[in-house]
Design an enzyme around this catalytic site. Sequence first.
Site: not given
Length: 417
Positions: A144, A228, A257
């Site tokens: 993702f 990532d 995040k």
Amino acid sequence: MTTSSTTPVAQDWHDTFGHVMMGSLATPQLMLDHGRGAYVWDVDGNEYLDFLGGIAVNSLGHAHPVLLEAITSQAAKLVHISNYFASRPEVELAQRLLRITGAGESGRVFFGNSGAEANEAAFKLARLNNANGRTRILALKNSFHGRTMGSMALTGKPHMREPFEPMPPGVEHIDSTLEALEAAVDDRVAALFVEPIKGEAGVIDLPAGYLAAAREVTARHGALLIVDEIQTGVGRTGEWFGYQLAGILPDAVTVAKGMAGGVPIGALVTFGAASELFARGQHGSTFGGNPLATAVAGAVLGEIERADLLDNARLRGEQLRGILTGIGSPLVREVRGTGLLIGIGLSEPVADELSAVALRHGLIINAPNDSTIRLAPPLIVGDEEVAEFGRRFRAALAELTAQHATSIPTETQGAVS
Ligand SMILES: *Cc1c(COP(=O)(O)O)cnc(C)c1O
């Protein structure tokens, strides 16, 4: 209707939500009002232990004094100025990121406002590594990387991409094995994108040695290794970044995040020669690097360092693993992840049900897939929160197990390894 700005939220907010919010969003179960530390309260005054942390975002928990101080003092000075001007928080945050990523003097930082934007910048970076017809970009199946067109093209979940095809071309999704890696990388690969732990897929660990092998094979073929770290980064695994556990340095890393404890921000950090790829004017963002978000990120990263929250993530992660394996429930098949990013693999596809039952027991957790519960609590959790998690999770498991007593086949009733 007789609503006004002072009317309290109606009891039927669920209906209202469905009428005003885009159909792409499921209607949430709760409307939250405020939080403190690892706890939040809903609009009806019910208290919940938040072990999802806004999906690995609320690094310092809710209403942390350092977060409040950074937001209010910076908001009183400058919130936004555009990229025509520099601000001290922006430059200081870039320096800090270059230090904690290990990119150092030859590294460079680009700021955006989300994980997807960080990955869009990384996608453009990959396109610039294009000498001699390098057009292939590799990413992993089931990965993702975000919901914008470029980051979605990288995402290894066909059902997410298909309604929006055609995708930006050039991306190939490979199996997460050392064999598939070795077979796929050649001199036409511009970049390999990889998450150190696939969070959205269900906290799925890479095979042992994967990142080291990825570093070696991409370097050999002149491809960029782009990690990532949007979910795994900023201390969640017990190191600043997941690749540090593997003892490697990538060519680029994306961060978002947890970086500003809930204030939107994203960053692309490049290492060495990859720092020379972008030329003036080739990328930008109106809000990117604004003084508010960068000041808050600086304060959050400073607090993680000051309070030794990397150590805490390691320690609390071990305690949680101990609790989960100690429960001895036939439903708990395995425990995955590292530090405070934990995937609880269930022996039955009841993750949604379990997270709903947990909510009734005052515990916020989530189900990234049918048979996985994900935990990503604030990095500040201590003895009290860990023990409370144990009590509430045990109670939720017991209730669900009682409901399903007849439906769990005996052959799956192995204790967790
Ligand atoms: C959440 C996430 C993203 C997307 O971040 P957004 O801020 O939602 O755009 C990308 N990659 C990973 C690994 C993520 O966990």
